[in-house]
Every structure is written in C-alpha cells, then in structure tokens.
Design an enzyme around this catalytic site. Structure first.
Site, mmCIF file in Angstrom:
data_model
loop_
_atom_site.group_PDB
_atom_site.id
_atom_site.type_symbol
_atom_site.label_atom_id
_atom_site.label_comp_id
_atom_site.label_asym_id
_atom_site.label_seq_id
_atom_site.Cartn_x
_atom_site.Cartn_y
_atom_site.Cartn_z
ATOM 1 N N THR A 123 49.304 -46.727 13.794
ATOM 2 C CA THR A 123 49.386 -47.812 14.638
ATOM 3 C C THR A 123 51.097 -47.732 15.208
ATOM 4 O O THR A 123 51.705 -47.501 14.560
ATOM 5 C CB THR A 123 49.757 -49.006 13.798
ATOM 6 O OG1 THR A 123 48.260 -49.459 13.112
ATOM 7 C CG2 THR A 123 49.957 -50.448 14.585
ATOM 8 N N PHE A 149 40.545 -48.572 12.804
ATOM 9 C CA PHE A 149 40.335 -49.973 12.403
ATOM 10 C C PHE A 149 39.585 -50.068 11.052
ATOM 11 O O PHE A 149 39.086 -50.975 10.714
ATOM 12 C CB PHE A 149 39.445 -50.686 13.401
ATOM 13 C CG PHE A 149 39.787 -50.730 14.904
ATOM 14 C CD1 PHE A 149 40.705 -51.842 15.164
ATOM 15 C CD2 PHE A 149 39.650 -49.989 15.698
ATOM 16 C CE1 PHE A 149 41.210 -51.801 16.425
ATOM 17 C CE2 PHE A 149 39.821 -49.850 17.102
ATOM 18 C CZ PHE A 149 40.785 -50.931 17.467
ATOM 19 N N LEU A 150 40.064 -49.180 10.215
ATOM 20 C CA LEU A 150 39.541 -49.168 8.911
ATOM 21 C C LEU A 150 40.158 -50.176 7.849
ATOM 22 O O LEU A 150 41.391 -50.487 7.975
ATOM 23 C CB LEU A 150 39.994 -47.977 7.845
ATOM 24 C CG LEU A 150 39.534 -46.621 8.703
ATOM 25 C CD1 LEU A 150 40.150 -45.387 7.800
ATOM 26 C CD2 LEU A 150 37.937 -46.396 8.745
ATOM 27 N N GLU A 152 41.320 -51.854 4.154
ATOM 28 C CA GLU A 152 41.374 -51.056 2.862
ATOM 29 C C GLU A 152 40.461 -51.775 1.968
ATOM 30 O O GLU A 152 39.802 -53.005 2.321
ATOM 31 C CB GLU A 152 42.741 -51.499 2.136
ATOM 32 C CG GLU A 152 43.895 -50.829 2.913
ATOM 33 C CD GLU A 152 45.178 -51.081 2.287
ATOM 34 O OE1 GLU A 152 45.287 -51.532 1.177
ATOM 35 O OE2 GLU A 152 46.082 -51.014 3.001
ATOM 36 N N CYS A 257 49.019 -54.460 6.978
ATOM 37 C CA CYS A 257 48.661 -54.394 8.194
ATOM 38 C C CYS A 257 48.793 -55.649 9.070
ATOM 39 O O CYS A 257 49.574 -55.834 10.114
ATOM 40 C CB CYS A 257 47.127 -53.881 8.377
ATOM 41 S SG CYS A 257 46.931 -52.495 7.561
ATOM 42 N N LYS A 260 52.286 -57.012 9.514
ATOM 43 C CA LYS A 260 53.177 -56.136 10.053
ATOM 44 C C LYS A 260 52.896 -56.050 11.641
ATOM 45 O O LYS A 260 53.771 -56.251 12.417
ATOM 46 C CB LYS A 260 52.776 -54.637 9.633
ATOM 47 C CG LYS A 260 53.537 -53.622 10.344
ATOM 48 C CD LYS A 260 53.444 -52.177 9.725
ATOM 49 C CE LYS A 260 52.317 -51.699 10.494
ATOM 50 N NZ LYS A 260 52.069 -50.315 10.399
ATOM 51 N N ARG A 324 51.264 -54.540 -1.127
ATOM 52 C CA ARG A 324 52.347 -54.892 -0.288
ATOM 53 C C ARG A 324 52.129 -56.273 0.219
ATOM 54 O O ARG A 324 50.902 -56.706 0.684
ATOM 55 C CB ARG A 324 52.173 -53.714 0.915
ATOM 56 C CG ARG A 324 52.858 -52.608 0.443
ATOM 57 C CD ARG A 324 52.844 -51.510 1.263
ATOM 58 N NE ARG A 324 51.338 -51.008 1.512
ATOM 59 C CZ ARG A 324 51.006 -49.834 2.326
ATOM 60 N NH1 ARG A 324 51.775 -49.528 3.241
ATOM 61 N NH2 ARG A 324 49.917 -49.596 2.339
HETATM 62 C C1 UGA Z 1 43.185 -55.110 8.347
HETATM 63 C C2 UGA Z 1 41.907 -54.924 9.488
HETATM 64 O O1 UGA Z 1 40.909 -55.786 9.015
HETATM 65 C C3 UGA Z 1 41.611 -53.644 9.877
HETATM 66 O O2 UGA Z 1 40.578 -53.396 10.705
HETATM 67 C C4 UGA Z 1 42.660 -52.769 10.166
HETATM 68 O O3 UGA Z 1 42.049 -51.408 10.424
HETATM 69 C C5 UGA Z 1 43.878 -52.803 9.148
HETATM 70 O O4 UGA Z 1 44.083 -54.261 8.825
HETATM 71 C C6 UGA Z 1 44.935 -52.025 9.743
HETATM 72 O O5 UGA Z 1 45.681 -52.225 10.575
HETATM 73 O O6 UGA Z 1 45.123 -50.771 9.122
HETATM 74 P P1 UGA Z 1 43.495 -55.045 5.887
HETATM 75 O O7 UGA Z 1 44.611 -55.194 5.862
HETATM 76 O O8 UGA Z 1 43.028 -53.690 4.953
HETATM 77 O O9 UGA Z 1 42.641 -54.355 7.205
HETATM 78 O O10 UGA Z 1 42.448 -56.205 5.278
HETATM 79 P P2 UGA Z 1 41.513 -57.351 5.742
HETATM 80 O O11 UGA Z 1 40.134 -57.088 5.160
HETATM 81 O O12 UGA Z 1 41.520 -57.512 7.193
HETATM 82 O O13 UGA Z 1 42.257 -58.640 4.864
HETATM 83 C C7 UGA Z 1 43.508 -58.888 5.257
HETATM 84 C C8 UGA Z 1 44.287 -60.012 4.513
HETATM 85 O O14 UGA Z 1 43.433 -61.203 5.000
HETATM 86 C C9 UGA Z 1 43.952 -60.041 2.890
HETATM 87 O O15 UGA Z 1 45.050 -60.423 2.333
HETATM 88 C C10 UGA Z 1 42.813 -60.892 2.539
HETATM 89 O O16 UGA Z 1 42.753 -61.528 1.440
HETATM 90 C C11 UGA Z 1 42.817 -61.888 3.677
HETATM 91 N N1 UGA Z 1 41.618 -62.711 4.328
HETATM 92 C C12 UGA Z 1 40.801 -61.819 4.838
HETATM 93 C C13 UGA Z 1 41.525 -63.986 4.158
HETATM 94 O O17 UGA Z 1 42.415 -64.758 3.559
HETATM 95 N N2 UGA Z 1 40.562 -64.675 4.481
HETATM 96 C C14 UGA Z 1 39.418 -63.862 5.113
HETATM 97 O O18 UGA Z 1 38.280 -64.569 5.455
HETATM 98 C C15 UGA Z 1 39.295 -62.711 5.252
#
Ligand code: UGA
Length: 441
Positions: A123, A149-150, A152, A257, A260, A324
């Site tokens: 990114t 767009f993965l 975790e 992600c 940030k 994090r």
């Molecule tokens: C996010 C994006 O979803 C990916 O597409 C992107 O590639 C990645 O960032 C990145 O920039 O590398 P990630 O941070 O791994 O992925 O996790 P998410 O599944 O998006 O969840 C992020 C946060 O939102 C978590 O703390 C989760 O608990 C919270 N969340 C998610 C909610 O509070 N409500 C929801 O409905 C969904």
C-alpha cells in the site's frame, strides 16, 4: 509457468508465494530477516493465517518455492518481482515509503537482464507509481501497481477468489502480462494507470471503515428508538447498493489496515478535497465505540478499581494473531489503568503483547478460567469459539452477572436466560412478533 521473485516475507508476501506456487509458478522469496527466512524454509510461518501453513507446505514439497536473504539469488531469472514490503503510517497520517524505496533500489541494483517486471503490492502513498518509475529510469524495467485486497484471517480464500484485480501501469504490455498471471482466478480485471490503482486501495479501505462507523451509529439510533438491530442490518444488507459486508456493529475496527489507510485518505482529503471532515467523523465514531465499554462499566460499578474484568479475545478480529490497533487491547489497557484486575484469554495471541501491557494483565488458559470470579465479562474479538461457549458455565464461574457482547457473539435471549445482564452493541430485538411479510430467517 513463470519465475516470480517476491520481496518481503510478510503477510502479503507469504500468501502470494504460496498462492502463486499453487497456480504452478516457480517462486523465489527474498527478505532481509534471516530468522524469518530460516523458519519459512522449514514451513514455519511467523504469523497466524488459517490454511496458509498447508498451502506453503505443498509449495515446498513440490519444490516450487525457495527462500533467500540474497536479492541476487531471489531475482535470478525472475520474469516478475512482486514487492510486498511494509508501508507504516507516519505521524501526520501519510504513509512511510522508505522500505519501498530501499527495496526498489536493491532490485534496480541487483536484477539481471532481461529485467523483471516490477509489480508493487505494498500500500503506497498515492503517486508512488511515479516514484518507482523515477527509480527504474534506465529503460530496463516496466513498473506495475497491483494493490492487494487480502483481509487477514481469510487471506488464502481472498487470494483464490478475489472480488477484482486492479492493475495500474503506463506499460500496457507489462499490465497484460501481469493480468495473465491472475487469469486462472477468473476475477474481473481493472486495467488502469498507477495513481488510480494505488488510490483504489485507500478508497476501498476508507469506505469499509465508513461502513463500520455508519453501522455503529445506526445501531445506537436503533437502540434509542426501539428498533431491532438485527432486522435493520438485514433490511440494509439486502439492498445490493449497500451490500452485506462490514455492517456489523461492535467495538469498531482495528488492525493495521483500516486505521492506517483512513489516516492516509484523510491526509489526502485535507490537501485535495478542502477538508477531511468525513474521515475525521469515521475515526471519532470508531474511537468512541471502545470508550463506551469502559464508561458503561464505570457507571455500573462506580469504579472498576479492584474489580475483576474478563476480556475474551485480544486479536483485532477473529482468525488472526494480529493485535495492532486492537480494540480489545485498548479496552484492556484502559481498564488496567483504572486499576481493574483484567483477566484475558485469546485462542491464538500469545507472546505478541507489549511487555508494558502484558505485566498488567492476568493471562488465562481458557475463557472459563478468565471468567472465574469476574465481576464482568467482555467479548472483545469475534472468535467463533466464543459463540459456542456454554453460557451457563460462564455465568456459574463468575461472581458478577454482567456480559458485554462487543462482537455480537451471542443471542440476547440465551444470554438473559443464562442469568446475565447484557450490554450489547446490537440494538435488542423486540419481543413482539415480526410484522407480516418479514421472514425471521
Ligand atoms: C482490510 C480489508 O478488508 C482488505 O480488503 C485489505 O486488503 C486489508 O484491510 C489491507 O489493507 O491490507 P483487514 O484489516 O485484515 O482487511 O480486516 P477486515 O476484515 O476488513 O476488518 C477490519 C476491522 O473491522 C476488524 O477490526 C473487524 O473486527 C472490524 N469489522 C469488520 C467490524 O467492526 N464490523 C464489520 O462488519 C466488519
């Protein structure tokens, strides 16, 4: 089959190494961290990602992946080099591209002839495509921006089933060669210029963060007016213009992600959109969510000092050991600062806590052990195993009866039936029957 070098054995680099090997390519991973590389050679991955150890092992068994600390070895005969290095936030919210510049410079210095196509997956501060073209200016290299767009915890699934692949380049031939690597995944491909590709990543994460803060605000309103949060979420998510993802209310988003990238997009908004108000509000709503838990406990107990509070989950979300920006940790920290006795349990987070925090927490070996004699219990991460817990056993283990369901883990009726007082972020369903025409499924 192509020989592909991958620079950076982090979360993205290892998933791409194992995934591209599964698609039949020969992968050469380079990282400057010797311990990391030594572990990976034996199939040991330094972070938790479901399905990845098995995928890596298959690649290693088929001799399709090598790991090295030498750029020269990693780049040998490579047709492509995927750059997957970290880009942390700086103090003003913009992204630090120093690792990326260092990696680009090493690639330029050590690549053989013909030079590989440079595929940037990190990114990046928007405009880094131009920076890359500035570094790779001797006519040997084509540069392509290909944001990842993965998510975790579901990165393997996301690798094999991407919603889209975005490829940004000024070199159409190189763009098409990169697109061909993804052809077996049958995903829609967006072929564009570098700045658009880079910004599409920030914009997507900014939108996801906004959706979560929207869901959290809407859920508070629903509670105030007596609407059923679950029914509401369902009604919204069935509208294809809205979509079902990232609408779950709770403790808010964390991880490396979303926070940030939101800061990065806010920094761009300040420069180019006149104001960052929209993103500032998203961030504020997110921070307030986690504060609500501590405020509620303080209201309830007068003071949390001396109270035992169990926190289930430390990871920022399920299926990862990443802590994090984890809301769970922020809450544990605040409670410990207020002199509560904080007992924590997480199924996979182990040694990842900062020593300053670790010394203030009681580590438990199970959810029930954390709950023992607790005055209140907080579900802070959406681990599936928490939803399967026997509420009766939890309640009997505890001294108090307060359950804070920060992740919608439990059905409100079962929680109350087990003798708990529930504090939830999802507005409670009303007990009257659903109106005609609305299915409960
Ligand atoms: C996010 C994006 O979803 C990916 O597409 C992107 O590639 C990645 O960032 C990145 O920039 O590398 P990630 O941070 O791994 O992925 O996790 P998410 O599944 O998006 O969840 C992020 C946060 O939102 C978590 O703390 C989760 O608990 C919270 N969340 C998610 C909610 O509070 N409500 C929801 O409905 C969904």
């Amino acid at each position: 089959m192509s020989v592909i070098a991958i620079v950076g054995a982090g979360h993205v680099g290892v998933v791409y190494a194992a995934g591209l090997a599964e698609l039949g390519h020969q992968i050469q991973v380079v990282d400057i961290d010797e311990r990391r590389i030594a572990g990976l050679r034996e199939g040991r991955i330094w972070f938790y990602e479901p399905g990845l150890p098995e995928l890596l092992e298959r690649g290693l068994k088929r001799r399709r992946i090598t790991f090295t600390t030498s750029y020269a070895d990693g780049l040998r005969r490579a047709r492509f080099v995927f750059v997957c290095v970290p880009t942390p936030s700086t103090a003003d919210g913009s992204l630090d591209d120093s690792y990326l510049r260092a990696a680009f410079a090493r690639i330029r210095a050590e690549a053989g002839r013909p030079a590989p196509i440079v595929v940037n997956k990190s990114t990046v501060p928007v405009g880094t495509g131009d920076i890359a073209e500035g570094i790779f200016d001797d006519g040997r290299f084509a540069v392509v921006s290909n944001p990842e767009f993965l998510a975790e915890g579901r990165a393997v699934e996301d690798f094999f089933h991407p919603a889209r692949v975005v490829i940004g380049t000024h070199d159409r031939t190189a763009g098409e060669l990169v697109a061909a690597l993804y052809a077996p995944l049958r995903a829609p491909i967006v072929l564009t210029d570098p700045v658009t590709a880079e910004f599409s990543k920030l914009a997507a994460n900014g939108f996801l963060a906004m959706k979560i803060s929207f869901a959290n605000t809407i859920s508070k309103i629903a509670e105030g007016i007596g609407a059923d949060g679950e029914g509401l979420a369902k009604a919204l998510s069935l509208d294809p213009r809205i979509g079902a993802g990232h609408l779950r209310p709770g403790l808010g988003y964390g991880g490396s992600c979303l926070p940030k990238d939101l800061a990065a997009i806010a920094s761009l908004a300040r420069r180019f959109a006149g104001s960052a108000d929209l993103f500032g509000a998203v961030d504020r709503v997110n921070r307030e969510q986690r504060l609500r838990v501590v405020e509620m406990l303080t209201d309830r107990f007068g003071t949390v000092a001396g109270r035992r509070i169990a926190v289930l989950g430390l990871a920022f979300k399920a299926n990862t050991d990443d802590v994090r920006e984890s809301p769970a940790l922020a809450i544990a920290r605040q409670l410990a600062d207020l002199h509560a006795r904080v007992a924590v349990y997480d199924p996979v987070v182990n040694g990842q806590l900062h020593p300053d925090l670790a010394k203030d927490l009681i580590r438990s070996r199970s959810a029930v052990a954390a709950a023992r004699n607790a005055d209140a219990l907080i579900v802070a991460t959406d681990w599936p195993e928490f939803s399967a817990l026997d509420l009766g056993s939890l309640r009997r283990a505890m001294k108090g009866d307060l359950l804070v369901d920060g992740r919608g883990a439990f059905d409100a009726t079962s929680v109350r039936r087990a003798g708990f007082e529930l504090f939830s972020f999802v507005a409670p369903a009303r007990t009257r029957p659903a109106p005609v025409g609305v299915s409960a499924a």
